[in-house]
Design a protein around this motif. Structure first.
Motif, PDB file in Angstrom:
ATOM      1  N   ASN A  80      -5.631  19.388  60.902  1.00  0.00           N
ATOM      2  CA  ASN A  80      -5.268  18.299  61.798  1.00  0.00           C
ATOM      3  C   ASN A  80      -4.827  17.086  60.971  1.00  0.00           C
ATOM      4  O   ASN A  80      -5.628  16.512  60.242  1.00  0.00           O
ATOM      5  N   PRO A  81      -3.572  16.685  61.107  1.00  0.00           N
ATOM      6  CA  PRO A  81      -3.059  15.592  60.277  1.00  0.00           C
ATOM      7  C   PRO A  81      -3.664  14.233  60.622  1.00  0.00           C
ATOM      8  O   PRO A  81      -3.444  13.265  59.918  1.00  0.00           O
ATOM      9  N   LEU A  82      -4.413  14.157  61.722  1.00  0.00           N
ATOM     10  CA  LEU A  82      -5.002  12.871  62.097  1.00  0.00           C
ATOM     11  C   LEU A  82      -6.452  12.733  61.650  1.00  0.00           C
ATOM     12  O   LEU A  82      -7.099  11.724  61.904  1.00  0.00           O
ATOM     13  N   ALA A  83      -6.955  13.766  60.982  1.00  0.00           N
ATOM     14  CA  ALA A  83      -8.357  13.698  60.546  1.00  0.00           C
ATOM     15  C   ALA A  83      -8.506  12.663  59.442  1.00  0.00           C
ATOM     16  O   ALA A  83      -7.598  12.461  58.640  1.00  0.00           O
ATOM     17  N   ASP A  84      -9.626  11.976  59.431  1.00  0.00           N
ATOM     18  CA  ASP A  84      -9.914  11.051  58.337  1.00  0.00           C
ATOM     19  C   ASP A  84     -11.401  11.153  57.991  1.00  0.00           C
ATOM     20  O   ASP A  84     -12.151  11.868  58.654  1.00  0.00           O
ATOM     21  N   PRO A  85     -11.846  10.466  56.922  1.00  0.00           N
ATOM     22  CA  PRO A  85     -13.238  10.638  56.483  1.00  0.00           C
ATOM     23  C   PRO A  85     -14.273  10.259  57.540  1.00  0.00           C
ATOM     24  O   PRO A  85     -15.399  10.718  57.484  1.00  0.00           O
ATOM     25  N   PHE A  86     -13.871   9.421  58.491  1.00  0.00           N
ATOM     26  CA  PHE A  86     -14.862   8.934  59.452  1.00  0.00           C
ATOM     27  C   PHE A  86     -14.863   9.746  60.740  1.00  0.00           C
ATOM     28  O   PHE A  86     -15.531   9.392  61.704  1.00  0.00           O
ATOM     29  N   ILE A 254      -6.909   3.976  54.726  1.00  0.00           N
ATOM     30  CA  ILE A 254      -6.620   4.633  53.448  1.00  0.00           C
ATOM     31  C   ILE A 254      -6.780   6.146  53.546  1.00  0.00           C
ATOM     32  O   ILE A 254      -5.905   6.916  53.167  1.00  0.00           O
ATOM     33  N   GLY A 255      -7.925   6.571  54.101  1.00  0.00           N
ATOM     34  CA  GLY A 255      -8.268   7.989  54.112  1.00  0.00           C
ATOM     35  C   GLY A 255      -7.343   8.835  54.967  1.00  0.00           C
ATOM     36  O   GLY A 255      -7.292  10.050  54.821  1.00  0.00           O
ATOM     37  N   ILE A 256      -6.612   8.201  55.871  1.00  0.00           N
ATOM     38  CA  ILE A 256      -5.723   9.002  56.713  1.00  0.00           C
ATOM     39  C   ILE A 256      -4.289   8.960  56.185  1.00  0.00           C
ATOM     40  O   ILE A 256      -3.532   9.925  56.315  1.00  0.00           O
ATOM     41  N   VAL A 257      -3.921   7.852  55.542  1.00  0.00           N
ATOM     42  CA  VAL A 257      -2.523   7.647  55.186  1.00  0.00           C
ATOM     43  C   VAL A 257      -2.173   8.134  53.772  1.00  0.00           C
ATOM     44  O   VAL A 257      -1.156   8.791  53.572  1.00  0.00           O
ATOM     45  N   VAL A 258      -3.050   7.833  52.813  1.00  0.00           N
ATOM     46  CA  VAL A 258      -2.740   8.224  51.431  1.00  0.00           C
ATOM     47  C   VAL A 258      -2.506   9.732  51.280  1.00  0.00           C
ATOM     48  O   VAL A 258      -1.566  10.139  50.588  1.00  0.00           O
TER      49      VAL A 258
END
Lengths: 323, 242
Positions: A80-86, A254-258
């Motif tokens: 899932n490209p929208l996943a992030d650390p949170f 940061i965690g989603i875009v980088v």
């Protein structure tokens, strides 16, 4: 063939490390007052450069690097490209930990950090037991559990907002924006070591990620142990996030875009784009932070408040135009 | 040699696969035929080690499947899904190379790519290739895995006549040196290239034959008429014209 690829691997890491060191070093020079790069180790500048700036710059680098690697791993793992650390609610749980510390008026820095860390770990353990991470095709279910938990934690905090004083509300908002200005050098070093070890372990899973990305059936029949893989990504990613959230609060974007920028730069080989993600994230945060410390001096702008402010236009630009 | 004894697997209350005994030889092509939803894919997934929630015994060269670790399984059986949907646009080369995961390193894929007729397109993104090409990429990937057994789920699905013939030739050639177990819907193709055909219906093994199955047997399996064309059974498409 084997030899030349090892050499290029070493060159690749050396170049990245060199750039990172230069950027971190430059970060020590800038701020309220400019210190010449040649004077940084001069005893006169000890307090400003090494006691005040170094912990912040180092933590900034680890926030950027750690969250980017976790973001990349989670995006891959969840497909899932929208996943992030949170996404699994670690930040929400930590926020509740912060609130608990405030309610009980715990002044001790370490004790309050311990509470925050404990709360994030409890939420991680909770997810671990209720979701059955080791089972096949749990991605969507996990994300939804994370969404549920996030709403739950937000709700707890909102209710407390109304009940508690204004000062409390402001503190919690500031916490959400992420703050690295009060970090001690020792904490920053400890945090860096832990984040680095866990990040290296994740980066070393690049080959497995390459296989995982091809689909569960192909990955498993080629010899990847899916449940072990999921467990490792989940635990390493959660621990990195929990450590960062405990010491630096919650820093989004940061965690989603980088990870996406890293993929645009290096393509879809995770042995490459995982380390690129780490270095690019670290460098980006140090640059943004250094800029803000210099431009807005003497006001302290929380890191989390500006990462998206500077990063979002840049991100949209490269999505449209490429690098 | 793969041996199945008292295999039982159920999927909810509606479907169960129940095979008392099935012995599959070392080499050649074994086609699994049967109506939609009869349990072909379920059986293949069990044989590929992807489904371990069965009861009974499945052995490969007298070793129980249950005792294999992931690496052991990957060194013995390769699996080809109906289609692959990678999350990212990797190249054909990367997808083929992923077959080398278990023994690591950068295997030389040029010979296998050549054999599967893919040497011209190894640098293409897999989002740009046709489904016929994808089938061959997946076969190449399985060959790179260097296993004695390959399990294929519907290798002839979604192919035009050109690729049907190409893949028939390819599978026939591979079956000279390895064991291929494939779920096949096209009975005519299965009959032409298989060494052995197993019919499954409602989760039960109806027959296993090394000679061409008769029209009666096939009618009992599928519930539709079959005719012989050049000695091989074909569904009686012509009956619909009258």
């Amino acid at each position: 063939m084997q030899k030349s690829s090892t050499t290029s691997q070493i060159t690749f890491y050396l170049i990245n490390i060199a750039i990172s060191v230069v950027i971190i070093y430059a970060g020590l020079s800038f701020g309220g007052s400019f210190i010449s790069p040649f004077e940084i180790f001069n005893p006169d500048n000890n307090v400003v450069a090494l006691q005040i700036r170094l912990p912040r710059v180092l933590a900034g680098f680890m926030i950027g690097g750690g969250l980017s690697v976790v973001g990349m791993s989670f995006q891959t793992w969840f497909r899932n490209p929208l996943a992030d650390p949170f996404i699994l609610g670690v930040a929400g749980a930590a926020a509740v930990g912060v609130v608990v510390g405030m309610i009980f008026q715990i002044d001790s820095y370490y004790l309050s950090r311990m509470i925050v860390f404990t709360f994030s770990m409890i939420s991680i353990a909770l997810i671990f037991y209720i979701s059955g991470i080791h089972k096949r095709g749990q991605g969507i279910k996990l994300i939804l559990i994370g969404v549920g938990l996030n709403f739950f934690f937000t709700s707890v905090i909102t209710v407390l907002h109304i009940v508690m004083s204004d000062r409390f509300s402001k503190n919690i908002i500031l916490w959400y924006m992420g703050d690295t200005s009060s970090l001690q050098l020792r904490d920053s070093l400890v945090l860096s070591v832990f984040v680095m070890i866990c990040s290296i372990m994740l980066i070393r899973m690049g080959k497995q990620m390459n296989l995982y990305m091809l689909g569960d059936d192909i990955a498993e029949s080629s010899g990847l142990d899916l449940s072990r893989f999921s467990m490792k990504v989940f635990l390493l990613g959660s621990v990195i996030t929990a450590i960062l959230v405990t010491f630096c609060c919650s820093i989004g974007f940061i965690g989603i875009v980088v990870p996406h920028i890293a993929k645009i730069i290096t393509g879809y080989d995770f042995r490459r784009n995982m380390p690129v993600s780490f270095f690019a994230g670290g460098i980006a945060v140090v640059l943004i932070d250094t800029f803000c410390r210099t431009a807005f001096f003497p006001r302290e702008i929380p890191l989390g408040a500006v990462t998206a402010l500077v990063g979002a236009p840049f991100f949209i630009h490269i999505l449209r135009k490429g690098l | 040699m793969i041996e199945i004894k008292n295999l039982y697997f159920s999927y909810g209350a509606d479907f169960s696969l129940n095979i008392e005994k099935l012995v599959i030889p070392d080499k050649g092509l074994v086609s699994i035929i049967g109506p939609n939803g009869s349990g072909k894919s379920t059986l293949l997934r069990i044989l590929a080690g992807l489904n371990k929630k069965y009861s009974g015994s499945v052995t490969l060269d007298d070793e129980e499947y249950e005792l294999f670790r992931h690496e052991d399984m990957a060194s013995r059986v390769a699996y080809i899904p109906v289609y692959a949907w990678p999350d990212n646009p990797v190249t054909v080369r990367q997808l083929i190379l992923s077959g080398a995961y278990r023994y690591g390193g950068e295997a030389d894929i040029s010979e296998i790519a050549d054999r599967c007729g893919l040497s011209e397109m190894t640098e293409k993104s897999i989002y740009e290739i046709s489904s016929g090409e994808m089938k061959r990429v997946l076969i190449a990937r399985a060959l790179v895995q260097k296993t004695p057994v390959i399990v294929m789920d519907e290798p002839f699905a979604n192919l035009d006549p050109y690729y049907e013939v190409k893949i028939m030739e390819l599978i026939r050639e591979i079956a000279r040196e390895k064991l291929i177990i494939a779920a096949v819907h096209n009975v005519t193709i299965a009959s032409i290239i298989s060494n052995c055909m197993a019919g499954i219906k409602n989760g039960k093994l109806e027959f296993i034959l090394s000679e061409t199955p008769s029209e009666e047997i096939l009618k009992a399996l599928y519930g539709t008429d079959f005719i012989l064309v050049n000695g091989h059974p074909s569904p009686d498409y012509f009956s619909t014209t009258s």
